[in-house]
Design a protein around this motif. Structure first.
Motif, PDB file in Angstrom:
ATOM      1  N   THR A 139       0.820  -1.211   0.000  1.00 51.62           N
ATOM      2  CA  THR A 139       0.000   0.000   0.000  1.00 51.62           C
ATOM      3  C   THR A 139       0.854   1.261   0.000  1.00 51.62           C
ATOM      4  N   GLY A 140       2.165   1.087  -0.075  1.00 49.32           N
ATOM      5  CA  GLY A 140       3.090   2.207  -0.164  1.00 49.32           C
ATOM      6  C   GLY A 140       3.587   2.380  -1.587  1.00 49.32           C
ATOM      7  N   SER A 141       4.878   2.734  -1.727  1.00 48.33           N
ATOM      8  CA  SER A 141       5.424   2.981  -3.056  1.00 48.33           C
ATOM      9  C   SER A 141       6.926   2.788  -3.026  1.00 48.33           C
ATOM     10  N   ALA A 142       7.510   2.704  -4.213  1.00 53.42           N
ATOM     11  CA  ALA A 142       8.964   2.623  -4.342  1.00 53.42           C
ATOM     12  C   ALA A 142       9.397   3.498  -5.504  1.00 53.42           C
ATOM     13  N   LEU A 143      10.441   4.292  -5.273  1.00 58.65           N
ATOM     14  CA  LEU A 143      11.033   5.143  -6.298  1.00 58.65           C
ATOM     15  C   LEU A 143      12.467   4.701  -6.508  1.00 58.65           C
ATOM     16  N   GLY A 144      12.822   4.376  -7.751  1.00 53.14           N
ATOM     17  CA  GLY A 144      14.191   4.041  -8.096  1.00 53.14           C
ATOM     18  C   GLY A 144      14.817   5.162  -8.901  1.00 53.14           C
ATOM     19  N   VAL A 145      16.035   5.567  -8.518  1.00 54.59           N
ATOM     20  CA  VAL A 145      16.737   6.628  -9.251  1.00 54.59           C
ATOM     21  C   VAL A 145      18.086   6.112  -9.718  1.00 54.59           C
ATOM     22  N   ASP A 146      18.511   6.595 -10.873  1.00 57.52           N
ATOM     23  CA  ASP A 146      19.789   6.190 -11.445  1.00 57.52           C
ATOM     24  C   ASP A 146      20.277   7.304 -12.359  1.00 57.52           C
ATOM     25  N   LEU A 147      21.601   7.410 -12.525  1.00 57.86           N
ATOM     26  CA  LEU A 147      22.173   8.400 -13.434  1.00 57.86           C
ATOM     27  C   LEU A 147      21.939   8.052 -14.898  1.00 57.86           C
ATOM     28  N   SER A 148      21.686   6.787 -15.177  1.00 54.64           N
ATOM     29  CA  SER A 148      21.597   6.319 -16.560  1.00 54.64           C
ATOM     30  C   SER A 148      20.168   6.382 -17.082  1.00 54.64           C
ATOM     31  N   SER A 149      19.944   7.153 -18.127  1.00 54.22           N
ATOM     32  CA  SER A 149      18.612   7.203 -18.741  1.00 54.22           C
ATOM     33  C   SER A 149      18.246   5.853 -19.340  1.00 54.22           C
ATOM     34  N   ARG A 150      19.248   5.124 -19.877  1.00 54.61           N
ATOM     35  CA  ARG A 150      18.958   3.808 -20.440  1.00 54.61           C
ATOM     36  C   ARG A 150      18.473   2.847 -19.357  1.00 54.61           C
ATOM     37  N   MET A 151      19.104   2.899 -18.181  1.00 54.61           N
ATOM     38  CA  MET A 151      18.683   2.044 -17.084  1.00 54.61           C
ATOM     39  C   MET A 151      17.261   2.390 -16.644  1.00 54.61           C
ATOM     40  N   VAL A 152      16.983   3.673 -16.525  1.00 58.74           N
ATOM     41  CA  VAL A 152      15.657   4.112 -16.099  1.00 58.74           C
ATOM     42  C   VAL A 152      14.597   3.673 -17.107  1.00 58.74           C
ATOM     43  N   ASP A 153      14.892   3.793 -18.395  1.00 65.58           N
ATOM     44  CA  ASP A 153      13.946   3.357 -19.420  1.00 65.58           C
ATOM     45  C   ASP A 153      13.706   1.857 -19.336  1.00 65.58           C
ATOM     46  N   LEU A 154      14.778   1.083 -19.170  1.00 62.79           N
ATOM     47  CA  LEU A 154      14.634  -0.367 -19.048  1.00 62.79           C
ATOM     48  C   LEU A 154      13.808  -0.715 -17.814  1.00 62.79           C
ATOM     49  N   ALA A 155      14.141  -0.120 -16.670  1.00 60.93           N
ATOM     50  CA  ALA A 155      13.419  -0.418 -15.428  1.00 60.93           C
ATOM     51  C   ALA A 155      11.943  -0.098 -15.559  1.00 60.93           C
TER      52      ALA A 155
END
Length: 283
Positions: free
Chosen positions: A79-95
């Motif tokens: 019932t909560g949330s999770a935020l993932g951050v990374d320097l890589s735009s490619r990683m963020v797009d894949l995730a």
């Protein structure tokens, strides 16, 4: 979500890391994201179990890579949330794509420099990272920013590598790929690497965390199903060590790597010993 480099606030001290993760290094990790997750799989649940994520928690995952830790954190924070951050735009797009495919609705991903990103103050109940916090240009500023984003009483739970000599995979690959060259010794641990327990405690305490504890973990790391596959993976990951070698010397180094991997080949694939710290603290 857009991930244009011009829209990402990056501290100057992290500019080199940003260029690497937006360049070839980020592209390589995206192409091998599942293999990288498989490599440290023995550590994965130990990190999440230590994080003790409650159903209503808001979780921040630093250096999320392909997003496995963030997605699994979100599955625990029902019932909560999770935020993932990374320097890589490619990683963020894949995730982001994988989360959509796996139907994880309470997870989001953001390209950001966690050292300077304006996270909402005191918003996160748990801040986690799987080997993603060791490369900040200004570690004190970074952990101060993460402490600001973590609610009072919240938890910080990280995995970081222990020193070079305690990780067989690093010592063997470095020796073999040196191909007889006298390489300079690895640099001594810096506070930001969190490899030295005393330095880690001092850094995190000065940044606003308390009750800092480091627990040593040892697990085998997986590099591939067979020596040929594992050799190809490591050759790509450590490609910079082969730069400058003539073709014959490079071929001998790769053959030596493959032979060493044959010695580490079991029915479960190619494994090398590794050692990490489980770092836990309170805000």
């Amino acid at each position: 979500m857009t991930n244009e480099a011009a829209q990402v606030q990056v501290d100057p001290s992290n500019a080199e890391q940003f260029r690497a993760w937006e360049g070839d290094e980020g592209a390589y990790w995206v192409s091998r994201a599942e293999r990288i997750d498989d490599g440290v799989a023995r550590y994965h649940h130990r990190l999440l179990d230590a994080a003790a994520i409650d159903p209503a928690d808001n979780v921040l995952d630093i250096g999320c890579g392909g997003g496995q830790t963030t997605r699994d954190a979100a599955r625990r924070a029902t019932t909560g949330s999770a935020l993932g951050v990374d320097l890589s735009s490619r990683m963020v797009d894949l995730a982001t794509r994988v989360a959509e495919r796996e139907h994880v609705p309470n997870v989001t991903f953001l390209q950001a420099d966690a050292q300077v990103h304006p996270f909402p103050e005191g918003h996160f109940d748990v801040t986690i990272s799987r080997h993603g916090v060791m490369f900040f240009g200004d570690p004190h500023a970074a952990f101060t920013n993460l402490a600001r984003a973590t609610r009072p009483g919240g938890r910080l739970v990280l995995l970081t590598w222990q020193p070079h000599e305690r990780n067989e995979w690093l010592t063997v690959f470095r020796t073999v790929l040196a191909a007889g060259r006298d390489l300079p010794p690895p640099p001594p641990p810096t506070p930001g690497s969190l490899k030295d327990p005393d330095q880690a405690r001092e850094l995190l305490t000065s940044a606003g965390f308390t009750d800092v504890r480091l627990t040593g973990l040892t697990e085998p790391m997986y590099f591939g199903p067979d020596p040929d596959d594992a050799c190809g993976f490591v050759r790509g990951q450590f490609a910079g060590m082969l730069d400058g070698l003539d073709p014959a010397t490079r071929a001998r180094a790769v053959d030596a790597l493959r032979a060493d991997m044959a010695d580490h080949h079991t029915d479960a694939g190619v494994h090398y010993d590794s050692a990490a710290w489980l770092v836990e603290a309170r805000r």
